[in-house]
Design a protein around this motif. Structure first.
Motif, short mmCIF file in Angstrom:
data_model
loop_
_atom_site.label_atom_id
_atom_site.label_comp_id
_atom_site.label_asym_id
_atom_site.label_seq_id
_atom_site.Cartn_x
_atom_site.Cartn_y
_atom_site.Cartn_z
N VAL A 3 -59.09 -59.53 13.90
CA VAL A 3 -60.34 -59.44 14.66
C VAL A 3 -60.81 -58.00 14.71
O VAL A 3 -61.95 -57.67 14.37
CB VAL A 3 -60.16 -60.00 16.08
N THR A 4 -59.93 -57.11 15.14
CA THR A 4 -60.13 -55.66 15.11
C THR A 4 -58.79 -55.07 14.69
O THR A 4 -57.79 -55.80 14.56
CB THR A 4 -60.53 -55.11 16.49
N PRO A 5 -58.69 -53.76 14.47
CA PRO A 5 -57.39 -53.19 14.10
C PRO A 5 -56.28 -53.49 15.11
O PRO A 5 -55.11 -53.51 14.74
CB PRO A 5 -57.68 -51.69 14.03
N ASN A 6 -56.65 -53.77 16.37
CA ASN A 6 -55.65 -54.02 17.40
C ASN A 6 -55.52 -55.48 17.81
O ASN A 6 -54.70 -55.81 18.66
CB ASN A 6 -55.98 -53.19 18.65
N VAL A 7 -56.32 -56.37 17.22
CA VAL A 7 -56.36 -57.76 17.68
C VAL A 7 -56.26 -58.72 16.50
O VAL A 7 -56.99 -58.57 15.51
CB VAL A 7 -57.66 -58.05 18.47
#
Length: 327
Positions: A3-7
């Motif tokens: 989803v994002t670099p962290n998700v």
């Protein structure tokens, strides 16, 4: 799916209309990973998550959080604790509602405003959002603009509401969040028009309220079910009770505001003989289901044993082999 670099999200396909398209399990963080929601306590959720971890992730789950107590979001908390040694985070208002689903240790409660520091993966802020359920919470990763909503907002359609006044207040809180980019719902696809979708949920409840008031103005006393049938003429029949619950949530708020008068209903008296019979039948069904699961486990065990042992059921004396030309 990233989803994002962290998700990341693991989307488990669903066929039930109350769980439109998928039940979603989220992984947040890099060096210290937190899961959000865990799915129902059945194999497809357990193995989907473990399979994803085995194939994709290079880290372990340190924290396991939930958005609310419903089974399809909290069913695997014991498994996450026992198999992955994760610390379990639950909403303070959901302690009693999670009876029987929590591990014996490693459980922490979370309240509004708590910040969960995931190191390089960012900081999740807890936002209490009652309405869908009394213990609903959202998690906000402001750095990435990602909001995890559970069932407070779904990827498609609208959600069921227990307390409408609280729910409307929760939506107003969420729509004002800074840097809001994407909503990660408990079910269905991600929502990339986050603020617009939240506003549409607010508008939808206002429209439904006006429709209910107009129906009440056009005739005498009526039931929530009759209102529901007129409001939702084409709804999937499997969703009728859920739709009726939303109508009753509106009527309850209107009653509290003094805008609607309620004629008390009369509860059906239970027949003790019939009730005892129904309970006995339910116990028998559970016992049959338990025996079925036990037999299934035994069959799997026997299948594994056959893989590990010679085929003695086929051969009284199995063929033997040696090089040609030797006695």
């Amino acid at each position: 799916m990233q989803v994002t670099p962290n998700v990341r999200v693991v989307q488990v396909p669903e066929e039930e209309p109350m769980r439109p398209r998928s039940t979603n399990i989220y992984l947040v963080g890099t060096d210290q990973v937190m899961s959000i929601d865990s799915g129902e306590a059945i194999d497809k959720f357990k193995w989907m998550l473990r399979g994803y971890l085995a194939a994709i992730e290079r880290t372990e789950i340190a924290l396991a959080g939930i958005t609310h107590h419903h089974y399809d979001h909290s069913g695997n908390l014991k498994d996450l604790r026992e198999a992955l040694h994760a610390d379990v985070l639950i909403p303070e208002a959901g302690i009693d509602l999670l009876a029987g689903r929590l591990p014996e240790n490693g459980v922490q409660t979370i309240t509004d405003g708590k910040v969960i520091d995931l190191g390089a993966g960012g900081k999740l802020r807890v936002i209490t959002t009652p309405g869908h359920s009394v213990d609903s919470v959202c998690y906000y990763l402001e750095e990435d603009g990602v909001l995890f909503t559970g069932d407070t907002l779904l990827g498609v359609g609208t959600t069921t509401v227990q307390d409408l006044a609280a729910y409307r207040s929760s939506l107003r809180t969420l729509v004002e969040l800074p840097n809001l980019q994407v909503i990660c719902p408990g079910h269905g696809p991600l929502v990339h028009d986050a603020r617009e979708r939240l506003r549409s949920y607010i508008d939808h409840r206002n429209v439904r309220e006006e429709q209910i008031l107009q129906m009440l103005q056009s005739g005498g006393p009526t039931t929530s079910w009759d209102i529901m049938l007129k409001l939702y003429p084409d709804v999937d029949k499997r969703l009728r009770r859920a739709a009726d619950g939303n109508v009753r949530a509106h009527l309850t708020q209107l009653e509290h505001e003094g805008r609607v008068r309620v004629h008390p209903g009369k509860e059906r008296k239970e027949n003790p003989v019939k009730l005892a019979g129904e309970r006995a039948l339910e116990r028998a069904r559970r016992e049959i289901a338990t025996r079925g699961r036990r037999i299934d486990a035994q069959e799997r065990g026997r299948a594994l044993a056959r893989q590990e042992s010679p085929p003695t059921e086929q051969w009284a004396q199995p063929p033997r082999y040696e090089l040609s030309g030797q006695n």
